[in-house]
Design a protein around this motif. Structure first.
Motif, PDB file in Angstrom:
ATOM      1  N   UNK A  64       0.844  -1.199   0.078  1.00 50.55           N
ATOM      2  CA  UNK A  64      -0.002  -0.084   0.152  1.00 50.55           C
ATOM      3  C   UNK A  64       1.110   1.330   0.070  1.00 50.55           C
ATOM      4  N   UNK A  65       0.685   2.133  -0.916  1.00 46.56           N
ATOM      5  CA  UNK A  65       1.573   3.575  -1.141  1.00 46.56           C
ATOM      6  C   UNK A  65       0.719   4.708  -0.819  1.00 46.56           C
ATOM      7  N   UNK A  66       1.266   5.327   0.209  1.00 37.29           N
ATOM      8  CA  UNK A  66       0.597   6.771   0.511  1.00 37.29           C
ATOM      9  C   UNK A  66       1.396   7.744   0.039  1.00 37.29           C
ATOM     10  N   UNK A  67       1.069   8.549  -1.001  1.00 35.91           N
ATOM     11  CA  UNK A  67       1.667   9.862  -1.367  1.00 35.91           C
ATOM     12  C   UNK A  67       1.364  10.954  -0.329  1.00 35.91           C
ATOM     13  N   UNK A  68       2.432  11.675  -0.040  1.00 36.24           N
ATOM     14  CA  UNK A  68       2.222  12.605   1.148  1.00 36.24           C
ATOM     15  C   UNK A  68       2.581  14.117   0.810  1.00 36.24           C
ATOM     16  N   UNK A  80      -1.250  -2.617   8.182  1.00 34.17           N
ATOM     17  CA  UNK A  80       0.123  -2.685   7.286  1.00 34.17           C
ATOM     18  C   UNK A  80       0.866  -1.608   8.203  1.00 34.17           C
ATOM     19  N   UNK A  81       2.140  -1.851   7.715  1.00 38.89           N
ATOM     20  CA  UNK A  81       3.194  -1.043   8.571  1.00 38.89           C
ATOM     21  C   UNK A  81       4.181  -0.665   7.688  1.00 38.89           C
ATOM     22  N   UNK A  82       4.863   0.540   7.866  1.00 41.90           N
ATOM     23  CA  UNK A  82       5.922   1.211   6.946  1.00 41.90           C
ATOM     24  C   UNK A  82       7.012   0.130   6.798  1.00 41.90           C
ATOM     25  N   UNK A  83       7.666   0.111   5.433  1.00 42.18           N
ATOM     26  CA  UNK A  83       8.769  -0.883   5.115  1.00 42.18           C
ATOM     27  C   UNK A  83       9.440  -0.211   4.330  1.00 42.18           C
ATOM     28  N   UNK A  84       9.328   1.209   3.638  1.00 42.39           N
ATOM     29  CA  UNK A  84      10.159   1.822   3.001  1.00 42.39           C
ATOM     30  C   UNK A  84       9.530   2.974   2.449  1.00 42.39           C
ATOM     31  N   UNK A  85      10.335   3.565   1.225  1.00 40.15           N
ATOM     32  CA  UNK A  85       9.877   4.727   0.532  1.00 40.15           C
ATOM     33  C   UNK A  85      10.110   4.203  -0.976  1.00 40.15           C
ATOM     34  N   UNK A 110       3.589  -2.219   3.895  1.00 37.59           N
ATOM     35  CA  UNK A 110       3.137  -3.944   3.934  1.00 37.59           C
ATOM     36  C   UNK A 110       2.028  -4.303   4.668  1.00 37.59           C
ATOM     37  N   UNK A 111       1.497  -5.166   4.122  1.00 35.77           N
ATOM     38  CA  UNK A 111       0.118  -5.825   4.506  1.00 35.77           C
ATOM     39  C   UNK A 111       0.776  -6.780   5.440  1.00 35.77           C
ATOM     40  N   UNK A 112       0.356  -6.630   6.830  1.00 33.52           N
ATOM     41  CA  UNK A 112       0.711  -7.808   7.813  1.00 33.52           C
ATOM     42  C   UNK A 112      -0.434  -8.825   8.395  1.00 33.52           C
ATOM     43  N   UNK A 113      -1.548  -8.044   8.197  1.00 32.87           N
ATOM     44  CA  UNK A 113      -2.665  -8.582   9.177  1.00 32.87           C
ATOM     45  C   UNK A 113      -4.009  -8.194   8.354  1.00 32.87           C
ATOM     46  N   UNK A 114      -4.987  -9.214   8.473  1.00 37.34           N
ATOM     47  CA  UNK A 114      -6.366  -8.981   7.702  1.00 37.34           C
ATOM     48  C   UNK A 114      -7.252  -9.391   8.581  1.00 37.34           C
TER      49      UNK A 114
END
Length: 225
Positions: free
Chosen positions: A153-157, A218-223, A166-170
């Motif tokens: 999942x990408x979020x433009x800021x 999800x949690x932040x894994x990079x740019x 990166x999704x880790x749980x649903x």
């Protein structure tokens, strides 16, 4: 998203749209108002209902390490490549009942962000809410329950950076066993996390609500480049 104020003012088709996540987000509003967000231990790592998100899901893949949190910046767009979603993000507040006020009814392709909460990429859990459908067509989060651990999942800021999660749980949380802390609390202290929230389960015509809520973590894994 709070749809409760409109329940008696709209047609049955619109009621289906508006009531989908009212119960869960009302709890969210009260929870955010009345208690501090704390860490929660890992618990359910798969849906707890018969939702399609649970069907045929392979074992969770090895996930990348967390990226250190970023400074706060406003979200402008969310992209979910696996679902073909590219949607603008608008800040939303709480309504008079203490629940998140959703995007306008005629903007089912827009994602709402709880603007008084964590900004995506900063430490904590940022909350993004979206419609699953409308009276006549799928909406922005229609296929969110089909995401799998490892999806991006990408979020433009507003600072020009694209935070990559990166999704880790649903989780599909049934109405009768809904726990706001389990759904919205941070999973690991110090991480930058993201929640995608929409309705799930089945539509109960008697109560005019969906029977569950889909919570994608999800949690932040990079740019992103």
């Amino acid at each position: 998203m709070s749809y409760a104020d409109h329940d008696h003012e709209r047609s049955s088709g619109t009621a289906r749209l508006t009531m989908g996540v009212a119960w869960a987000l009302l709890l969210l509003g009260l929870w955010l108002w009345g208690r501090e967000v704390t860490d929660v231990r890992h618990g359910i790592s798969a849906p707890t209902t018969g939702d399609v998100a649970a069907v045929g899901r392979p074992p969770d893949p090895e996930l990348p390490p967390a990226h250190e949190p970023l400074s706060g910046a406003l979200p402008q767009r969310v992209d979910i490549p696996a679902l073909g979603v590219q949607a603008p993000v608008v800040a939303r507040g709480l309504d008079r009942r203490g629940a998140i006020d959703p995007p306008p009814f005629d903007q089912a392709g827009v994602v709402g962000w709880y603007g008084s909460g964590t900004r995506p990429g900063a430490a904590g859990a940022a909350l993004l809410v979206g419609h699953v459908d409308t009276e006549s067509r799928p909406a922005v989060f229609y296929k969110v329950s089909t995401l799998r651990p490892g999806a991006t999942i990408r979020v433009t800021r507003s600072d020009g950076k694209v935070a990559e999660f990166t999704v880790d749980d649903i989780r599909v949380l049934p109405r009768e066993r809904f726990d706001a802390q389990q759904a919205y609390g941070t999973r690991q202290s110090g991480r930058a996390e993201l929640r995608l929230i929409t309705c799930g389960g089945t539509f109960d015509r008697a109560t005019r609500t969906y029977t569950a809520n889909v919570i994608v973590s999800a949690y932040l894994t990079g740019m992103a480049a």
